[in-house]
Design an enzyme around this catalytic site. Structure first.
Site, PDB file in Angstrom:
ATOM      1  N   HIS A  36     129.852   6.925 -45.943  1.00 23.66           N
ATOM      2  CA  HIS A  36     128.857   6.011 -44.304  1.00 23.66           C
ATOM      3  C   HIS A  36     128.880   4.440 -45.343  1.00 23.66           C
ATOM      4  CE1 HIS A  36     124.465   6.408 -46.067  1.00 23.66           C
ATOM      5  NE2 HIS A  36     125.145   6.275 -47.213  1.00 23.66           N
TER       6      HIS A  36
ATOM      7  N   CYS B 111     125.307  -0.434 -50.748  1.00 23.69           N
ATOM      8  CA  CYS B 111     125.276   0.289 -49.397  1.00 23.69           C
ATOM      9  C   CYS B 111     126.254  -0.133 -48.004  1.00 23.69           C
ATOM     10  CB  CYS B 111     123.953   0.690 -49.075  1.00 23.69           C
ATOM     11  SG  CYS B 111     123.213   2.465 -50.422  1.00 23.69           S
TER      12      CYS B 111
ATOM     13  N   HIS C 262     130.882   4.207 -48.638  1.00 22.04           N
ATOM     14  CA  HIS C 262     130.933   4.910 -49.984  1.00 22.04           C
ATOM     15  C   HIS C 262     130.404   6.598 -49.353  1.00 22.04           C
ATOM     16  CE1 HIS C 262     126.491   3.533 -49.668  1.00 22.04           C
ATOM     17  NE2 HIS C 262     126.455   4.308 -49.822  1.00 22.04           N
TER      18      HIS C 262
ATOM     19  N   HIS D 164     128.456  10.636 -50.145  1.00 25.58           N
ATOM     20  CA  HIS D 164     127.338  11.695 -51.199  1.00 25.58           C
ATOM     21  C   HIS D 164     127.828  12.769 -50.434  1.00 25.58           C
ATOM     22  CE1 HIS D 164     125.086   7.490 -51.497  1.00 25.58           C
ATOM     23  NE2 HIS D 164     125.120   7.827 -50.391  1.00 25.58           N
TER      24      HIS D 164
ATOM     25  N   ASP E 257     130.166  17.223 -42.463  1.00 24.27           N
ATOM     26  CA  ASP E 257     131.096  17.260 -43.612  1.00 24.27           C
ATOM     27  C   ASP E 257     132.828  16.895 -43.809  1.00 24.27           C
ATOM     28  OD1 ASP E 257     131.444  18.381 -46.250  1.00 24.27           O
ATOM     29  OD2 ASP E 257     132.312  20.093 -45.730  1.00 24.27           O
ATOM     30  N   HIS E 258     132.942  16.133 -44.509  1.00 22.30           N
ATOM     31  CA  HIS E 258     134.168  15.387 -44.423  1.00 22.30           C
ATOM     32  C   HIS E 258     134.483  14.054 -43.593  1.00 22.30           C
ATOM     33  CE1 HIS E 258     134.261  18.617 -47.962  1.00 22.30           C
ATOM     34  NE2 HIS E 258     135.032  17.713 -48.635  1.00 22.30           N
TER      35      HIS E 258
ATOM     36  N   GLU F 257     119.907  12.828 -50.571  1.00 20.67           N
ATOM     37  CA  GLU F 257     121.162  11.833 -50.825  1.00 20.67           C
ATOM     38  C   GLU F 257     121.845  11.954 -52.321  1.00 20.67           C
ATOM     39  OE1 GLU F 257     121.848   7.532 -47.926  1.00 20.67           O
ATOM     40  OE2 GLU F 257     121.132   7.247 -49.727  1.00 20.67           O
TER      41      GLU F 257
HETATM   42 NI    NI Z   1     124.934   5.571 -48.983  1.00 20.83          NI
END
Ligand code: NI
Length: 145
Positions: free
Chosen positions: A14, A33, A39, A41, A79-80, A124
């Site tokens: 995100h 961020c 990036h 998580h 996911d992914h 997160e």
């Molecule tokens: Ni983040």
């Protein structure tokens, strides 16, 4: 009342960015961020359902059915993925862990086969998580994202 929790995981990218603010303001607020290409998580989602055991089954909620619901309605879609671009139900929403939890709540609350949605806990990172109990909460949707 009993509280039953299912834990599932997903990995996603995100970028935290408010399109109504300048690049400088976004940088100041979101710092790392705000990285342009995003990036990632490894998220952990815990969904807690409240209820009393069914007389026939002894279950508040069948955890196999809860897991399938979480996989079908949320995990397979996030996911992914890049949460800013790839996920229909997150379009235009700043994908903070707070906003994700609110959106996940809205998706799940009317779909449980039994019991009542009680809490969404979303990690997160190992040390950062939020808890949401479904209080009425507004999320802004931005049109130009
Ligand atoms: Ni983040």
């Amino acid at each position: 009342m009993l509280y039953v929790t299912k834990r599932v995981e997903f990995s996603a990218a995100h970028r935290l960015y408010n399109p109504e603010l300048s690049d400088e303001q976004n940088e100041a607020i979101f710092d790392k961020c705000n990285n342009f290409y995003g990036h990632g998580h490894n998220y952990i989602l815990e969904v807690t359902v409240a209820g009393v055991p069914d007389i026939t089954t002894g279950y508040v909620i069948d955890l196999k059915r809860l897991k399938k619901l979480l996989m079908d309605e949320i995990i397979i879609k996030v996911d992914h993925k890049h949460l800013n671009f790839d996920v229909d139900f997150l379009k235009g929403i700043i994908p903070t862990v707070e906003n994700l939890a609110i959106v996940f709540w809205r998706i799940l609350e009317d779909k449980l086969p039994s019991g009542k949605l009680y809490k969404i806990k979303l990690f997160e990172t190992e040390n950062s998580f939020i808890e949401y109990f479904g209080e009425e909460t507004e999320i802004k949707t931005f049109s130009n994202k």
